[in-house]
Motif scaffolding. Sequence first.
Motif: not given
Length: 568
Positions: A69, A72, A77-78, A88, A169, A172-173
Amino acid sequence: MSVERTGFWVELVAGAGLGLIISGDAVAQSLPATVVTSPPLSAQFWQGVAAREAMAARFANNPEVFAFYAARDFAPIWTGEGPEFELRRAALLAALEASGDHGLPRATYDIAGLRAGFATGADIATELRAALTYLEYAQDISAGVLEPATLAEDIYKTTPRQSSEALLSGFASADNPMIYLSNLTPQHPQYARLQRAMFDLARVVEAGGWGAPVVAERLELGDQGPTVAALITRLQAMGYLAEEPSSASVTLLTANDAQTATEAPASARFDDRLFGAVIRFQADNGLTQDGIVGANTLVAINVDAETRLKDVILAMERQRWMNFDRGERHVLVNIPDFHATVVDQDVVTFSTRSVVGHPDPRRHTPEFSDVMEYLVINPSWTVPRSITTREYLPQLQEDPTAQSQLELWSGGQVVDRAQVDFTQYTASTFPYTLRQAPSTSNALGLVKFMFPNPWNIYLHDTPAKSLFARETRAYSHGCVRLQDPFDFAYHLLAPQEDDPEAYFARILATGRETTVRLETPIPVHLVYWTSFVDPDGRLQHRADIYGRNADLWQELEAAGVSVAAISS
């Protein structure tokens, strides 16, 4: 960095182990002036800080999450807004809802709590709960619920666990988070086949199982009576007396059907059709295919459907432990199946019977993976010290001429036994090595296959050929004996020799110990699969010769795995 992201950072710092509840004023005092002048954090953002302290302690044990975290800028993310966040959240919840269909501990993921958190909107606690729940699920589905090396002393497996940073990662990507989660599942076809078998068995269990067990001592062709009727009922329920028997699809039997079947007339007869059904059952259970329902066949027939369902769930867990590239060509030794195979691009291209380690825990064949590097033709046998001191030293103390085929060695020289008083030594002080020269009577036979490992385990020939005819073949000190070692050697040498049989024969004829390197080393996997699906799609079961399944299931249950979580 925005005020909202900074607040997220403060929560993460607390989670990293400080265990602090930081007020809004304290946050403002710790921020640069440009941030302090921004609008204050909303009350909702700080709701439930006290309740999140427990989560903070858990987070302290996973600094990778904090690092992810931080890298980034603490973007969620959620819990953000927009279609990518909705996808997601939906993907994670869908995967968790279906987790029971993989034999995973569905109840431990607190799906309802996570769903409720998502419904409240952007929230730090929900973001971290989602991250940690996702990581728990991702590790379970991709590498197993348990750590196999902790389950038994002779399991030496390292599960293929990815780092938390890599899993976060990757998710998320991902362009499609649902596909990403699906790809965490083992992709080997064995896993999908076992899952289908699990669903079949779950339906059988829900329908009441396979009926009453067969109570008999022995049944064979020509017998008749109520016990034969019970056998017919049982095998019908299992699908072995259908017109086109297949163990891959299970015939369902309701409780009423089972009651009616048990009332079959006393004249029920063990005929040719029943004989064929017994043969098929024996083949699917690794039993001697003689059509006679003796002690071992009766034990297997009377295993209840729920136990078989648990066996398949265990098999799926064991497949997750091997969720890695096994090698385009590899050797697979399934210990309770008593077979060694060569697999090329997921197709079995060679198979031979094997003898494996004895059920005595000191003589188990261990579970591990390594790489076969060479074979030795006309091998000598240096007796392992454990065998020397435990078995042969007492014999030599009784009779110095015992085991005369073994030479006594010290300092690279053969020692005359007549000059040694064996009674003066103990297992810890015995200074000699026992060695058997190459010969047809050598304990290793005429060839051995080496994948150097700390446990001195390898595959080899043997002069004791009679053992391969037995149903249960667990007699060795841990190494794996092969029924067809020459053919096995030819198969392994074929990629590097135009005529592997002639090449092997020339070396064998010399009588000299000779090492032959494999130009392409071959992965070797020694596994313990009591349930698996064969290349023809038939569900197979094998006896649990080392008694591991009960303990393994107990560990899975303690972790939250339940047959009730399976969709049927």
